[in-house]
Design an enzyme around this catalytic site. Structure first.
Site, PDB file in Angstrom:
ATOM      1  N   MET A   1      31.500 -31.066  67.325  1.00 14.14           N
ATOM      2  CA  MET A   1      30.296 -31.555  67.986  1.00 14.14           C
ATOM      3  C   MET A   1      30.385 -33.079  68.115  1.00 14.14           C
ATOM      4  O   MET A   1      29.358 -33.743  68.367  1.00 14.14           O
ATOM      5  CB  MET A   1      29.039 -31.149  67.221  1.00 14.14           C
TER       6      MET A   1
ATOM      7  N   HIS B   1      37.116 -34.425  60.597  1.00 14.45           N
ATOM      8  CA  HIS B   1      37.568 -33.830  61.863  1.00 14.45           C
ATOM      9  C   HIS B   1      39.031 -34.145  62.126  1.00 14.45           C
ATOM     10  O   HIS B   1      39.819 -33.271  62.486  1.00 14.45           O
ATOM     11  CB  HIS B   1      36.759 -34.400  63.048  1.00 14.45           C
TER      12      HIS B   1
END
Lengths: 284, 284
Positions: free
Chosen positions: A27, A34
């Site tokens: 997102m 990430h």
């Protein structure tokens, strides 16, 4: 790095790479958690990341509108991290007018975080299934930080006979042990200091386990006591479940997930320890 | 013709044909309606049929246990009809212990047949999604006889970004107009005669339409009058819906589906007419 928002263009661009596509759905508001996922896709893979703030996984009273969207910075981080293609679809292309198809991993989405986030995991499963159908990855990486999400997605992939390998990757923590999360950005400075009590609490639980304590009720009581010293931390849940069926675990052992959610101010934070299978926050 | 029940074997066998696989998913008890679908897969396709009586699309009080399973005859028909590979998975391989993932095309599954068959279309969508993920067809054929099913599957494919073309094929009818269905085998001889009133009733509706009548309430009243002459026919519903959104249609026009379900004895039968887009039962 190629950047596209268009589903048809993406499909064309990915055709030559079918069979060795590695995928990290996100997102955005990227952090080292990430970026660590990218390393798990395999060196030879064509590395695709998606950035899409998925509206259907947010509840009515959740933080959809204020969720951080630093797209320029994210693109820079992707470029530096060896992403080959960044996919940034619009809400309208993912959920066109009249959209009405949803996938649900029944029961598992109503436990743990699902108790207060009704529909959240249905939204996650649905968007990930769609992204898989669009990107057609051979391998996709998610973080153990969102352990329930990872277990639900693995179950979806297995149940729906999807031909993709789900890799779940270790939690990345800040220097004080706090698990990295895009939502940490919501914390004020004093809240941020308090948040370090979360990994400390997991560390205590893990230390008890290593000293031979197995009974989860006792371990949970110790964790609650730890949090009681900090009444600004509102404990939503502390639970232990078997990772293979998400049934409650009476005793801690390898294969059990010890998971918790707390609120500090208006920010909801989660963390977990895979018993025995993962270093404790301060042993890393 | 290759026959396999094993999902992994099937995947291996189909690998060389990826990109030109044509697929007809069925529940067996094959008739000319099923066999007609094969011709719509394209000449050059590698033709796969599945036979699987999908337990999750049957309600508790439905005919799962008595559903016909003439597998030897079905295999012979497949062979004669140019099927290259027949897939006959077991219940246990499709729904292993702990299975819990379901796909739903919301609202559309609760209309028309869904009003009395709760969960039916969820079961259909789920098994077809699974079969698509296993077989990976480029094209798949279904019959317009099950119009609601076809529209729901098309919507699922579009919503979930599946890369497969759904072809919906004309209804095949017996000499007296009755739409072919595996369930026709349940009918006694006298029930079978009565069943011919169903296409007659659609024909009447179509004749009225061709004479200029558009108001569905009036057309429906005419159809009900037709059925009132045969009180052994228990009308479950007669409805008209727009095919693009399944909203009720006030007037008949191209793009509207006129659908009905009746019971004769213990057998539930359905039929429909796509207004203007399809020959009427007795014009074929």
């Amino acid at each position: 790095m190629i950047v596209t928002s268009n589903i048809d263009d993406l499909r064309e661009l990915l055709k030559p790479h079918l069979g060795h596509i590695g995928f990290v759905p996100t997102m955005g508001a990227l952090h080292q958690g990430h970026l660590s996922l990218i390393k798990h896709l395999g060196e030879s893979s064509f590395k695709v990341m998606s950035i899409f703030v998925n509206p259907i996984q947010f509840g009515r009273n959740e933080d959809l509108s204020r969720y951080p969207r630093p797209i320029e910075r994210d693109m820079e981080l992707c470029r530096e991290s060896g992403i080959d293609l960044l996919f940034t679809p619009s809400n309208e292309s993912v959920y066109p007018r009249g959209y009405r198809t949803y996938v649900e991993v029944e029961d598992w989405g109503n436990l743990l975080c699902g108790r207060v986030r009704a529909g959240h995991f249905r939204g996650v499963a649905t968007v990930v299934l769609k992204l898989f159908n669009i990107v057609k990855p051979s391998i996709a990486a998610f973080g153990w930080k969102d352990a329930q999400q990872g277990l639900i997605l693995r179950k979806m992939v297995s149940d729906l006979n999807l031909d993709v390998e789900i890799v779940l990757c270790p939690i990345v923590r800040d220097s004080d042990g706090l698990a990295l999360s895009s939502r940490n950005a919501y914390l004020t400075q004093s809240e941020r200091s308090l948040a370090a009590r979360i990994p400390e609490c997991l560390q205590c639980a893990g230390d008890s386990y290593r000293e031979g304590l197995r009974d989860f009720a006792q371990i949970r009581e110790g964790m609650l006591q730890h949090f009681r010293k900090h009444p600004e931390i509102d404990v939503e849940y502390i639970e232990a479940v078997n990772m293979d069926d998400l049934e409650p675990a009476i005793e801690l052992r390898v294969g059990v997930l010890l998971a918790l959610a707390v609120r500090i101010g208006s920010t909801r934070l989660i963390d977990n320890w895979r018993v025995g299978a993962e270093p404790l926050p301060f042993d890393q």
